[in-house]
Write a protein that holds these residues in place. Structure first.
Motif, mmCIF file in Angstrom:
data_model
loop_
_atom_site.group_PDB
_atom_site.id
_atom_site.type_symbol
_atom_site.label_atom_id
_atom_site.label_comp_id
_atom_site.label_asym_id
_atom_site.label_seq_id
_atom_site.Cartn_x
_atom_site.Cartn_y
_atom_site.Cartn_z
ATOM 1 N N LEU A 64 0.309 -1.604 0.168
ATOM 2 C CA LEU A 64 0.042 -0.067 0.338
ATOM 3 C C LEU A 64 1.013 1.361 -0.060
ATOM 4 C CD1 LEU A 64 -3.701 -0.783 2.541
ATOM 5 C CD2 LEU A 64 -2.956 -1.212 0.196
ATOM 6 N N LEU A 65 1.815 1.123 0.539
ATOM 7 C CA LEU A 65 2.870 2.534 0.485
ATOM 8 C C LEU A 65 3.568 3.121 -0.643
ATOM 9 C CD1 LEU A 65 5.741 1.800 3.716
ATOM 10 C CD2 LEU A 65 2.918 3.120 3.629
ATOM 11 N N TYR A 66 3.340 4.120 -1.525
ATOM 12 C CA TYR A 66 3.670 4.460 -2.283
ATOM 13 C C TYR A 66 4.661 5.693 -2.486
ATOM 14 C CZ TYR A 66 3.383 5.933 -7.164
ATOM 15 O OH TYR A 66 3.105 6.218 -9.243
ATOM 16 N N LYS A 67 4.915 6.057 -1.463
ATOM 17 C CA LYS A 67 5.830 7.186 -1.107
ATOM 18 C C LYS A 67 7.649 7.563 -1.904
ATOM 19 C CE LYS A 67 8.888 8.065 2.294
ATOM 20 N NZ LYS A 67 9.281 8.740 4.035
ATOM 21 N N ASP A 68 7.614 6.670 -2.021
ATOM 22 C CA ASP A 68 8.828 6.002 -2.154
ATOM 23 C C ASP A 68 8.347 6.395 -4.393
ATOM 24 O OD1 ASP A 68 10.779 5.941 -0.106
ATOM 25 O OD2 ASP A 68 11.659 3.924 0.042
ATOM 26 N N GLN A 69 7.798 5.338 -4.724
ATOM 27 C CA GLN A 69 7.639 5.737 -5.769
ATOM 28 C C GLN A 69 7.093 6.997 -6.609
ATOM 29 O OE1 GLN A 69 8.214 3.050 -7.629
ATOM 30 N NE2 GLN A 69 8.846 2.450 -5.796
ATOM 31 N N ALA A 70 6.579 7.953 -5.463
ATOM 32 C CA ALA A 70 6.229 9.473 -6.066
ATOM 33 C C ALA A 70 8.064 9.872 -6.169
ATOM 34 C CB ALA A 70 5.209 10.217 -4.995
ATOM 35 N N LEU A 71 8.841 10.012 -5.040
ATOM 36 C CA LEU A 71 9.755 10.416 -4.759
ATOM 37 C C LEU A 71 10.202 10.064 -6.223
ATOM 38 C CD1 LEU A 71 10.521 10.050 -1.067
ATOM 39 C CD2 LEU A 71 9.865 12.413 -1.971
ATOM 40 N N GLN A 101 10.016 9.339 -9.294
ATOM 41 C CA GLN A 101 9.912 9.662 -9.984
ATOM 42 C C GLN A 101 9.402 11.169 -10.429
ATOM 43 O OE1 GLN A 101 5.866 8.023 -10.946
ATOM 44 N NE2 GLN A 101 5.876 6.145 -10.751
ATOM 45 N N LEU A 102 8.970 11.872 -8.786
ATOM 46 C CA LEU A 102 9.206 13.265 -9.053
ATOM 47 C C LEU A 102 10.528 13.737 -8.931
ATOM 48 C CD1 LEU A 102 5.953 13.531 -7.853
ATOM 49 C CD2 LEU A 102 6.444 13.369 -10.368
ATOM 50 N N ALA A 130 8.345 -0.351 -13.398
ATOM 51 C CA ALA A 130 8.820 0.078 -14.537
ATOM 52 C C ALA A 130 8.382 1.963 -15.081
ATOM 53 C CB ALA A 130 7.481 -0.408 -15.813
ATOM 54 N N ASP A 131 7.449 2.575 -15.153
ATOM 55 C CA ASP A 131 7.246 3.838 -14.561
ATOM 56 C C ASP A 131 8.562 4.151 -14.136
ATOM 57 O OD1 ASP A 131 5.673 3.517 -16.577
ATOM 58 O OD2 ASP A 131 3.763 4.032 -14.523
ATOM 59 N N THR A 132 8.728 4.272 -12.501
ATOM 60 C CA THR A 132 9.788 5.027 -11.931
ATOM 61 C C THR A 132 11.360 4.574 -12.601
ATOM 62 O OG1 THR A 132 8.126 4.266 -9.700
ATOM 63 C CG2 THR A 132 11.058 4.499 -9.542
ATOM 64 N N VAL A 133 11.235 3.126 -13.062
ATOM 65 C CA VAL A 133 12.680 2.838 -13.489
ATOM 66 C C VAL A 133 13.175 3.909 -14.813
ATOM 67 C CG1 VAL A 133 13.984 1.293 -14.649
ATOM 68 C CG2 VAL A 133 12.265 0.291 -12.704
ATOM 69 N N ALA A 134 12.377 3.320 -15.574
ATOM 70 C CA ALA A 134 12.061 4.688 -16.775
ATOM 71 C C ALA A 134 12.454 5.701 -16.176
ATOM 72 C CB ALA A 134 11.165 5.082 -17.478
ATOM 73 N N VAL A 135 12.421 6.965 -15.114
ATOM 74 C CA VAL A 135 13.124 8.438 -15.459
ATOM 75 C C VAL A 135 14.257 8.290 -14.432
ATOM 76 C CG1 VAL A 135 12.280 9.686 -13.492
ATOM 77 C CG2 VAL A 135 10.179 8.726 -14.742
ATOM 78 N N LEU A 136 14.479 7.173 -13.523
ATOM 79 C CA LEU A 136 15.649 6.830 -12.945
ATOM 80 C C LEU A 136 16.527 6.655 -13.725
ATOM 81 C CD1 LEU A 136 14.891 4.346 -9.787
ATOM 82 C CD2 LEU A 136 15.578 7.415 -9.637
ATOM 83 N N GLU A 137 16.372 5.620 -15.040
ATOM 84 C CA GLU A 137 17.535 5.284 -16.525
ATOM 85 C C GLU A 137 17.613 6.586 -17.141
ATOM 86 O OE1 GLU A 137 19.276 3.372 -17.173
ATOM 87 O OE2 GLU A 137 18.798 1.358 -16.058
#
Length: 456
Positions: A44-51, A53-54, A84-91
């Motif tokens: 349920l946590l999403y904070k790290d993904q938001a951080l 990505q943004l 995948a969305d997060t990985v794409a931003v980080l890459e």
């Protein structure tokens, strides 16, 4: 003190989760590896993904500052392959000095020991620290805060996911000192009559019913669950009930030990022996009780492994208290002497998050992702809704102690006007301590262990 360390201390940077260890102390070492933990394996946590990505640029900026400070040649961000969305931003933004570690969607991939082993092939010594094997680990938000500290920006907010029995789950930056009550109001209110709030994730988080609790720098999730939910029932058992039920019902099947992530890595932890200690008198149970000390409290044994619905994790925690009280606490050297090789079946015993979510009875909530929404947008939406408490953020209650170590020392007085970002508590000299800052403009109306700032 080194200039960067001083900036980090005076900006109030601590681990944004867990016990909140002061980051300036972590940075005061020389290591080869710097790891950013973005696995986020709590359901349920999403904070790290938001951080990630943004605010990836700030994440990498903080990591590069840390790498320079500690002399590290290698930087790694641990992130789950499924995101995948997060990985794409980080890459797309990744500096050449930093690599990505794509992790599987299992629990507890986000455990520090697990991340270090997966990234480096090294094991932190039993009872020891990552720096002993040349590694520094921080979570995503802490690295972002290191970058901001170097720009003169103190910690006045923390990224939090609000989910569960609420109308509109969200993830956002919440001001330090804001109440849980207001955080839930921003989610459109609670959707059930009797509920508890899990502070953190459903696996390792603690439970409260106090809606006036203040958001602190270590808050990562507020999960609203029905009071009769499985998670709430387990987490609200009294220590007496945990011991009594465990003593009566444990059949020593040892599944808790077979699935224990730390045990699979070779650490000297065997929850089933800690359970056995309940059945033996204090004079004879020492050898069993000692098997609890290396427990990390990941709760997998309780929430997943035990077929009887017992609580080996809590028993380990309670047993560790007894060990301390009776001067039986083992040294890191003693623990390390009991360590064994990594289990050959370890890679096959990771618990899939989807199945864990089902076991935790959270599937209905997991269907809705708590996406990032700007705080100002949440406030505006709240004001437009008719049937919920209005959030005016009339005051914040900021504890001087939000971390391991000595509390900050108040440097403001009642009646004083302060502005957002102003230091209101300075680090205690010659102690493990960090500063505390105002999270809103206003007037100081109370100074004690908590500093209250009111808008009017």
């Amino acid at each position: 003190m080194d200039p960067l360390l001083q900036q980090v201390q005076r900006a109030g940077v601590i681990g944004a989760g867990g016990a909140g260890f002061p980051t300036y102390v972590k940075l005061d070492c020389q290591v080869e590896w710097v790891l950013a933990n973005g696995a986020e394996c709590e359901p349920l946590l999403y904070k790290d993904q938001a951080l990630m990505q943004l605010w990836a640029k700030e994440l990498y900026g903080g990591m590069l500052l840390a790498m320079k400070q500690v002399g590290a040649r290698r930087g790694v961000v641990g992130v789950k392959r499924k995101n995948a969305d997060t990985v794409a931003v980080l890459e797309s933004l990744k500096p050449g000095e930093i690599d990505l570690l794509l992790m599987e969607d299992v629990y507890p991939a986000g455990d520090e020991v697990e991340l270090v082993y997966e990234a480096t092939g090294l094991r932190i010594p039993a009872g020891g620290l990552p720096k002993e094997i040349g590694v520094l680990v921080n979570n995503i938000e802490s690295f972002i805060n290191v970058f901001r500290a170097a720009q003169g920006q103190p910690v006045v907010e923390t990224m939090v996911t609000v989910h569960g029995e609420v109308n509109r789950p969200y993830t956002t930056w919440l001001p330090v000192g804001m109440s849980y009550r207001e955080a839930l109001a921003l989610a459109g209110g609670v959707t059930c009559d009797e509920f508890v709030i899990v502070q953190g994730g459903p696996m390792m988080g603690s439970v409260t019913e106090d809606l006036d609790t203040a958001i602190t720098k270590v808050d990562s999730g507020l999960l609203v669950l029905r009071k009769d939910s499985r998670i709430a029932k387990i987490k609200q058992r009294s220590p007496e009930d945990v011991r009594r039920i465990g003593k009566a019902a444990c059949d020593q099947c040892s599944l808790c030990s077979s699935m224990c992530p730390r045990r699979l890595l070779g650490y000297p932890i065997q929850p089933h022996l800690a359970m056995r200690s309940l059945q033996v008198s204090l004079n004879d149970n020492t050898s069993f009780a000692l098997a609890a000390q290396a427990c990390s409290g990941c709760n997998l044994c309780t929430m997943w492994s035990c077929p009887e619905g017992l609580d080996p994790s809590r028993v380990c925690g309670l047993t560790k208290d007894v060990l301390r009280e009776n001067d039986l606490w083992q040294s890191p050297a003693q623990l390390q002497a009991q360590a064994v090789d990594v289990h050959p079946l370890r890679s096959y015993r990771g618990v899939p998050i989807k199945r864990l979510t089902q076991r935790l009875e959270l599937t209905q909530y997991a269907k809705t992702k708590a996406k990032f929404v700007a705080f100002e947008a949440l406030l505006q939406e709240n004001q437009q809704q008719d049937q919920q408490p209005k959030v005016g953020l009339e005051k914040v209650c900021i504890p001087l102690s939000q971390h391991i170590g000595a509390p900050a020392q108040a440097i403001v007085k009642v009646g004083e006007r302060v502005t957002r970002g102003q230091m209101i508590g300075e680090p205690k000299p010659e102690a493990l301590s960090v500063a505390v800052h105002a999270s809103m403009d206003g007037t100081v109306t109370e100074v004690g262990d908590v500093i209250v700032i009111s808008k009017k």
